[in-house]
Write a protein that holds these residues in place. Structure first.
Motif, PDB file in Angstrom:
ATOM      1  N   LYS A  23      16.395  48.473  22.119  1.00 11.15           N
ATOM      2  CA  LYS A  23      15.949  48.242  20.755  1.00 11.15           C
ATOM      3  C   LYS A  23      14.575  48.889  20.613  1.00 11.15           C
ATOM      4  CE  LYS A  23      18.276  43.759  20.227  1.00 11.15           C
ATOM      5  NZ  LYS A  23      18.061  42.310  19.955  1.00 11.15           N
ATOM      6  N   VAL A  24      14.372  49.610  19.536  1.00 10.23           N
ATOM      7  CA  VAL A  24      13.108  50.311  19.328  1.00 10.23           C
ATOM      8  C   VAL A  24      12.549  49.915  17.966  1.00 10.23           C
ATOM      9  CG1 VAL A  24      11.964  52.549  19.156  1.00 10.23           C
ATOM     10  CG2 VAL A  24      13.889  52.256  20.731  1.00 10.23           C
ATOM     11  N   ALA A  25      11.306  49.441  17.953  1.00  9.26           N
ATOM     12  CA  ALA A  25      10.641  49.062  16.708  1.00  9.26           C
ATOM     13  C   ALA A  25       9.365  49.881  16.555  1.00  9.26           C
ATOM     14  CB  ALA A  25      10.313  47.571  16.699  1.00  9.26           C
ATOM     15  N   VAL A  26       9.062  50.244  15.317  1.00  9.65           N
ATOM     16  CA  VAL A  26       7.854  51.006  15.002  1.00  9.65           C
ATOM     17  C   VAL A  26       7.039  50.192  14.003  1.00  9.65           C
ATOM     18  CG1 VAL A  26       6.928  53.151  14.054  1.00  9.65           C
ATOM     19  CG2 VAL A  26       9.052  53.191  15.384  1.00  9.65           C
ATOM     20  N   LEU A  27       5.795  49.871  14.366  1.00  7.94           N
ATOM     21  CA  LEU A  27       4.941  49.012  13.547  1.00  7.94           C
ATOM     22  C   LEU A  27       3.971  49.862  12.731  1.00  7.94           C
ATOM     23  CD1 LEU A  27       4.095  46.257  16.214  1.00  7.94           C
ATOM     24  CD2 LEU A  27       6.182  46.571  14.854  1.00  7.94           C
ATOM     25  N   VAL A  28       3.970  49.634  11.413  1.00  3.92           N
ATOM     26  CA  VAL A  28       3.179  50.445  10.485  1.00  3.92           C
ATOM     27  C   VAL A  28       2.164  49.551   9.773  1.00  3.92           C
ATOM     28  CG1 VAL A  28       3.258  52.056   8.547  1.00  3.92           C
ATOM     29  CG2 VAL A  28       5.203  51.911  10.136  1.00  3.92           C
ATOM     30  N   HIS A  29       0.895  49.862   9.917  1.00  6.79           N
ATOM     31  CA  HIS A  29      -0.171  49.045   9.330  1.00  6.79           C
ATOM     32  C   HIS A  29      -0.356  49.345   7.849  1.00  6.79           C
ATOM     33  CE1 HIS A  29      -2.941  52.470   9.065  1.00  6.79           C
ATOM     34  NE2 HIS A  29      -2.456  52.843  10.234  1.00  6.79           N
ATOM     35  N   GLY A  30      -1.231  48.576   7.207  1.00  5.96           N
ATOM     36  CA  GLY A  30      -1.460  48.721   5.779  1.00  5.96           C
ATOM     37  C   GLY A  30      -2.807  49.330   5.434  1.00  5.96           C
ATOM     38  N   TYR A  31      -3.194  49.152   4.189  1.00  9.62           N
ATOM     39  CA  TYR A  31      -4.435  49.705   3.638  1.00  9.62           C
ATOM     40  C   TYR A  31      -5.651  49.073   4.312  1.00  9.62           C
ATOM     41  CZ  TYR A  31      -8.036  50.583   0.034  1.00  9.62           C
ATOM     42  OH  TYR A  31      -9.176  50.942  -0.637  1.00  9.62           O
ATOM     43  N   LEU A  32      -6.696  49.877   4.514  1.00  8.83           N
ATOM     44  CA  LEU A  32      -7.941  49.442   5.160  1.00  8.83           C
ATOM     45  C   LEU A  32      -7.684  48.875   6.554  1.00  8.83           C
ATOM     46  CD1 LEU A  32      -9.946  47.738   2.246  1.00  8.83           C
ATOM     47  CD2 LEU A  32     -10.145  50.073   3.129  1.00  8.83           C
ATOM     48  N   SER A  33      -6.699  49.421   7.230  1.00  7.71           N
ATOM     49  CA  SER A  33      -6.341  48.925   8.548  1.00  7.71           C
ATOM     50  C   SER A  33      -5.997  50.098   9.448  1.00  7.71           C
ATOM     51  CB  SER A  33      -5.159  47.954   8.430  1.00  7.71           C
ATOM     52  OG  SER A  33      -4.904  47.328   9.660  1.00  7.71           O
ATOM     53  N   ASP A  34      -5.607  49.792  10.684  1.00  7.84           N
ATOM     54  CA  ASP A  34      -5.172  50.829  11.617  1.00  7.84           C
ATOM     55  C   ASP A  34      -4.203  50.207  12.613  1.00  7.84           C
ATOM     56  OD1 ASP A  34      -6.692  49.545  13.691  1.00  7.84           O
ATOM     57  OD2 ASP A  34      -8.477  50.617  13.020  1.00  7.84           O
ATOM     58  N   ALA A  35      -3.762  51.003  13.570  1.00  6.62           N
ATOM     59  CA  ALA A  35      -2.732  50.543  14.499  1.00  6.62           C
ATOM     60  C   ALA A  35      -3.170  49.335  15.314  1.00  6.62           C
ATOM     61  CB  ALA A  35      -2.330  51.684  15.432  1.00  6.62           C
ATOM     62  N   SER A  36      -4.474  49.182  15.522  1.00  4.74           N
ATOM     63  CA  SER A  36      -4.957  48.074  16.356  1.00  4.74           C
ATOM     64  C   SER A  36      -4.792  46.712  15.694  1.00  4.74           C
ATOM     65  CB  SER A  36      -6.429  48.290  16.720  1.00  4.74           C
ATOM     66  OG  SER A  36      -7.256  48.202  15.571  1.00  4.74           O
ATOM     67  N   THR A  37      -4.496  46.686  14.392  1.00  4.09           N
ATOM     68  CA  THR A  37      -4.371  45.401  13.703  1.00  4.09           C
ATOM     69  C   THR A  37      -3.241  44.552  14.280  1.00  4.09           C
ATOM     70  OG1 THR A  37      -4.229  44.363  11.522  1.00  4.09           O
ATOM     71  CG2 THR A  37      -2.772  46.217  11.909  1.00  4.09           C
ATOM     72  N   TRP A  38      -2.207  45.206  14.805  1.00  2.69           N
ATOM     73  CA  TRP A  38      -1.090  44.459  15.391  1.00  2.69           C
ATOM     74  C   TRP A  38      -1.524  43.739  16.666  1.00  2.69           C
ATOM     75  CZ3 TRP A  38       3.017  44.156  12.267  1.00  2.69           C
ATOM     76  CH2 TRP A  38       3.183  45.162  11.302  1.00  2.69           C
ATOM     77  N   GLU A  39      -2.445  44.365  17.396  1.00  2.47           N
ATOM     78  CA  GLU A  39      -2.962  43.741  18.619  1.00  2.47           C
ATOM     79  C   GLU A  39      -3.958  42.644  18.280  1.00  2.47           C
ATOM     80  OE1 GLU A  39      -2.904  42.987  22.505  1.00  2.47           O
ATOM     81  OE2 GLU A  39      -1.827  44.727  21.712  1.00  2.47           O
ATOM     82  N   ARG A  40      -4.904  42.947  17.391  1.00  2.00           N
ATOM     83  CA  ARG A  40      -5.944  41.976  17.043  1.00  2.00           C
ATOM     84  C   ARG A  40      -5.370  40.722  16.399  1.00  2.00           C
ATOM     85  NH1 ARG A  40      -8.178  46.434  14.481  1.00  2.00           N
ATOM     86  NH2 ARG A  40      -7.966  45.320  12.499  1.00  2.00           N
ATOM     87  N   SER A  41      -4.301  40.876  15.645  1.00  2.00           N
ATOM     88  CA  SER A  41      -3.719  39.740  14.922  1.00  2.00           C
ATOM     89  C   SER A  41      -2.914  38.811  15.819  1.00  2.00           C
ATOM     90  CB  SER A  41      -2.813  40.253  13.802  1.00  2.00           C
ATOM     91  OG  SER A  41      -1.698  40.952  14.344  1.00  2.00           O
TER      92      SER A  41
END
Length: 275
Positions: A23-41
């Motif tokens: 299974k492969v998932a791709v996480l896409v961040h939003g406005y005023l954010s970046d890829a690290s938001t998935w880790e920080r959250s």
């Protein structure tokens, strides 16, 4: 003898266990954010707890696509994060996302991909699917995404509208209120903000929401309020529901979470269940 050998070979092939499809998932961040938001959250931590492994990070540079593989344990559940220019107009971000998905698809031939988009990232992902096709993407999950826009985008555009006789005075007053840094950020992100205003003739969402969409699975994660939680103060709940999009009417599954707009570990737990 050759007939018996062929028969034996066929039996062995049928009896052999099939290779597990990842299974492969791709996480896409939003406005005023970046890829690290998935880790920080805490989302990534919850996915790892459920057996998912982050296989890499993708972004763009002046030299082109940056593909950074990450060391990970063997797993049939892999996810990637992508870094998009969140201040750029949605079509620009969609092109970058498409380039990243092309690279990920080549890494995982024959495997299906799920896109998870938070906030504006959900709109960018949907735009990419409409403009470039689904390819190997079989599912789109959006979290608190403004599919029908948000009034916050209108207010932000109005804040940096310094035209007219009193434009300079207005700019000075707004800068005093929100600070130079935020004012400058809003100025350079006018494109994406205009892309996120509620649908009306001439807007991106008006066009996007009536276009034919790929025949894939759609899932809307919608924020709601509770007794002690105000809910999403950035994007109204009805705007987060892809069933409200004319081209997707009745085609999206819905999950409701009681929390604000930002990502939290609860999103990771829910994603682990859905994925």
């Amino acid at each position: 003898m050759s007939i018996y050998r062929a028969l034996l070979l066929s039996i062995l092939i049928l009896a052999a266990p099939l290779a597990a499809q990842a299974k492969v998932a791709v996480l896409v961040h939003g406005y005023l954010s970046d890829a690290s938001t998935w880790e920080r959250s805490g989302v990534n931590a919850m996915l790892r707890q459920a057996g998912w492994q982050q296989a890499g990070y993708l972004g763009m540079s002046p030299a082109g696509l940056v593909d950074q593989p990450l060391p990970h344990k063997d797993s049939d559940k892999l996810f990637y994060t992508v870094n998009l220019p969140s201040l750029a107009p949605a079509p620009v971000q969609a092109s970058w996302l498409q380039a990243s998905l092309d690279r990920i698809s080549r890494k995982h031939p024959g495997e299906e991909i799920t896109i998870v988009g938070h906030s504006a990232g959900g709109v960018v992902a949907r735009l990419m699917l409409v403009q470039h096709g689904a390819g190997k993407v079989k599912r789109l999950i959006t979290i608190a995404a403004p599919h029908l826009g948000t009034d916050k985008a209108i207010r932000a555009l109005d804040a940096v509208d310094d035209g007219g006789m009193f434009g300079m005075i207005k700019e000075w007053m707004v800068r005093e209120e929100i600070g130079d840094r935020m004012y400058n950020t809003l100025e350079v992100s006018r494109g994406i903000l205009f892309n996120l205003v509620p649908p009306a003739p001439g807007t991106l969402l008006y066009w996007l929401n009536i276009q034919p969409h790929p025949d894939i699975e759609y899932i809307s994660i919608i924020r709601s309020g509770g007794y002690v939680i105000a809910g999403d103060l950035v994007v109204p709940p009805f705007s987060q529901d892809m069933n409200q999009v004319p081209a997707l009417r009745g085609k999206s599954k819905v999950y409701i979470t009681v929390q604000g707009h930002e990502l939290t570990p609860n999103d990771g737990r829910l994603l682990a269940e859905i994925l």
